[in-house]
Structure formats: structure tokens, C-alpha cells
Design a protein around this motif. Structure first.
Motif, mmCIF file in Angstrom:
data_model
loop_
_atom_site.group_PDB
_atom_site.id
_atom_site.type_symbol
_atom_site.label_atom_id
_atom_site.label_comp_id
_atom_site.label_asym_id
_atom_site.label_seq_id
_atom_site.Cartn_x
_atom_site.Cartn_y
_atom_site.Cartn_z
ATOM 1 N N LEU A 151 0.823 -1.209 0.000
ATOM 2 C CA LEU A 151 0.000 0.000 0.000
ATOM 3 C C LEU A 151 0.857 1.260 0.000
ATOM 4 O O LEU A 151 0.533 2.238 -0.686
ATOM 5 C CB LEU A 151 -0.954 -0.001 1.194
ATOM 6 N N SER A 152 1.949 1.248 0.725
ATOM 7 C CA SER A 152 2.854 2.389 0.768
ATOM 8 C C SER A 152 3.486 2.647 -0.603
ATOM 9 O O SER A 152 3.496 3.774 -1.092
ATOM 10 C CB SER A 152 3.932 2.147 1.820
ATOM 11 N N LEU A 153 3.996 1.595 -1.223
ATOM 12 C CA LEU A 153 4.581 1.726 -2.560
ATOM 13 C C LEU A 153 3.555 2.179 -3.578
ATOM 14 O O LEU A 153 3.817 3.034 -4.424
ATOM 15 C CB LEU A 153 5.180 0.384 -3.008
ATOM 16 N N TRP A 154 2.389 1.581 -3.508
ATOM 17 C CA TRP A 154 1.328 1.892 -4.457
ATOM 18 C C TRP A 154 0.907 3.348 -4.333
ATOM 19 O O TRP A 154 0.736 4.053 -5.314
ATOM 20 C CB TRP A 154 0.157 0.948 -4.222
ATOM 21 N N SER A 155 0.755 3.824 -3.105
ATOM 22 C CA SER A 155 0.384 5.221 -2.878
ATOM 23 C C SER A 155 1.447 6.167 -3.418
ATOM 24 O O SER A 155 1.135 7.195 -4.001
ATOM 25 C CB SER A 155 0.168 5.490 -1.386
#
Length: 95
Positions: free
Chosen positions: A21-25
Motif C-alpha cells: 500500500l505504501s509503494l502503491w500510494s
């Protein structure tokens, strides 16, 4: 459970979901994520597309209207999350 995080123990699975989720955001890319876990689909996705068993066809397209960031605890505490899970479970049973 089958999916990208299925082979991980619960603690590592949670950490990997958070990292994803962090990378995607940060990247803002479009991601197609395939999983058999409804809670995971709701937690990670902005929409969930359910497929039929055979032949594999999309039978439902459900937008997930839960604001980001979605903490992992949401799957146990967030009323909207629980509504989506119930709705998707019902759709799976009828398709």
C-alpha cells in the motif's frame, strides 16, 4: 487462501500488505491484484471484480468507497468494510 501473500505467515502477510500500500500510494500506478481473499480485496482495492467459477467471467464490479489510508484494523472495526464483505459474500453465493 490463494494469492500473492498466501504463502506468508500472518505477521509477514500484514507487513507485506502495508508495504504494498505504501509503494502503491507513492507510485500512483494502476494495479490489478488477483486474490481469493475478500477482506484482502476490500483492504487493498478501490474496486472489486468478482468472477464466476467456469467459465471465468466478471459477474460483479463493486466500487469500494472507503477512504485511504485503509488500516488493516478496518477489516474488523469499520462498518462500511463489513458491509462490503457481506455484500461480496452474498454475491459469491448467488453467482
Amino acid at each position: 487462501m490463494v494469492g500473492p501473500f498466501a504463502a506468508l505467515d500472518a505477521q509477514n502477510r500484514a507487513l507485506q500488505k502495508e508495504a504494498f500500500l505504501s509503494l502503491w500510494s507513492a507510485q500512483g500506478a494502476t494495479v490489478i491484484f488477483v486474490t481469493h481473499d475478500l477482506a484482502e480485496a476490500i483492504l487493498l482495492g478501490d474496486r472489486v471484480m468478482l468472477m464466476s467459477h467456469r467459465p471465468g467471467r466478471v459477474v460483479a464490479d463493486v466500487p469500494i468507497d472507503i477512504p485511504r489510508p485503509k488500516p488493516a484494523e478496518a477489516q474488523f472495526e469499520n462498518a462500511r468494510f463489513l458491509e462490503y464483505r457481506s455484500q461480496l459474500t452474498g454475491l459469491l453465493r448467488t453467482k
